[in-house]
Scaffold this motif. Structure first.
Motif, short mmCIF file in Angstrom:
data_model
loop_
_atom_site.label_atom_id
_atom_site.label_comp_id
_atom_site.label_asym_id
_atom_site.label_seq_id
_atom_site.Cartn_x
_atom_site.Cartn_y
_atom_site.Cartn_z
N ASN A 22 0.85 -1.18 0.00
CA ASN A 22 0.00 0.00 0.00
C ASN A 22 0.89 1.24 0.00
O ASN A 22 2.12 1.14 0.11
CB ASN A 22 -0.99 -0.01 1.18
CG ASN A 22 -0.30 0.01 2.52
OD1 ASN A 22 0.69 0.70 2.72
ND2 ASN A 22 -0.83 -0.75 3.46
N CYS A 23 0.31 2.40 -0.16
CA CYS A 23 1.12 3.61 -0.31
C CYS A 23 2.00 3.90 0.90
O CYS A 23 3.12 4.38 0.75
CB CYS A 23 0.24 4.82 -0.63
SG CYS A 23 -0.22 4.88 -2.38
N TRP A 24 1.51 3.60 2.10
CA TRP A 24 2.34 3.84 3.28
C TRP A 24 3.58 2.98 3.26
O TRP A 24 4.70 3.46 3.45
CB TRP A 24 1.54 3.58 4.57
CG TRP A 24 0.76 4.76 5.03
CD1 TRP A 24 -0.59 4.93 4.93
CD2 TRP A 24 1.27 5.94 5.66
NE1 TRP A 24 -0.95 6.14 5.45
CE2 TRP A 24 0.17 6.79 5.91
CE3 TRP A 24 2.53 6.36 6.03
CZ2 TRP A 24 0.32 8.03 6.51
CZ3 TRP A 24 2.67 7.60 6.63
CH2 TRP A 24 1.56 8.41 6.86
N GLN A 25 3.43 1.67 3.03
CA GLN A 25 4.58 0.77 3.04
C GLN A 25 5.52 1.06 1.87
O GLN A 25 6.74 1.02 2.01
CB GLN A 25 4.14 -0.69 3.01
CG GLN A 25 3.76 -1.24 4.37
CD GLN A 25 2.43 -0.74 4.87
OE1 GLN A 25 1.56 -0.37 4.10
NE2 GLN A 25 2.26 -0.71 6.18
N HIS A 32 10.47 7.78 2.00
CA HIS A 32 9.63 8.95 2.18
C HIS A 32 8.98 8.90 3.56
O HIS A 32 8.67 7.84 4.07
CB HIS A 32 8.50 8.99 1.14
CG HIS A 32 9.00 8.98 -0.27
ND1 HIS A 32 8.18 8.74 -1.33
CD2 HIS A 32 10.21 9.19 -0.80
CE1 HIS A 32 8.86 8.79 -2.44
NE2 HIS A 32 10.11 9.05 -2.14
N GLY A 33 8.77 10.06 4.13
CA GLY A 33 8.13 10.13 5.44
C GLY A 33 6.62 9.97 5.38
O GLY A 33 6.00 9.59 6.35
N MET A 38 3.14 9.43 -3.63
CA MET A 38 2.67 8.24 -4.33
C MET A 38 1.16 8.27 -4.50
O MET A 38 0.64 7.86 -5.54
CB MET A 38 3.11 6.98 -3.59
CG MET A 38 4.58 6.77 -3.70
SD MET A 38 5.07 5.18 -3.10
CE MET A 38 6.84 5.33 -3.30
N GLN A 39 0.45 8.76 -3.51
CA GLN A 39 -0.99 8.88 -3.63
C GLN A 39 -1.36 9.85 -4.75
O GLN A 39 -2.28 9.59 -5.53
CB GLN A 39 -1.60 9.31 -2.30
CG GLN A 39 -1.53 8.23 -1.25
CD GLN A 39 -1.95 8.70 0.12
OE1 GLN A 39 -1.86 9.89 0.44
NE2 GLN A 39 -2.40 7.78 0.95
#
Length: 71
Positions: A22-25, A32-33, A38-39
């Motif tokens: 997913n975007c967080w991982q 990236h923090g 990416m979103q």
């Protein structure tokens, strides 16, 4: 971050061993923090999937030998 660099980081994340994609991982994998770049890429980028496929196919044909021609 430039969209091309974000796209590269996103694809490298998809190809990585990150367990959840997913975007967080993927953002963490890229260093990236936050997942915002990416979103934004996924939400707003306009691209032609057929053209991307053709570009990748041409790149692979140019840089890799056909299957069975290796050592």
């Amino acid at each position: 971050m430039e969209p091309r660099a974000t796209a590269r980081a996103y694809l490298l994340g998809l190809l990585s061993n990150v367990e959840r994609k997913n975007c967080w991982q993927l953002a963490e994998q890229a260093g990236h923090g936050r997942p915002g770049p990416m979103q934004r890429l996924l939400r707003y980028a306009c691209w032609d999937a057929d053209a991307v496929r053709d570009d990748i196919r041409a790149y692979a044909a140019e840089h890799w030998p056909p299957a069975g021609d290796g050592p």
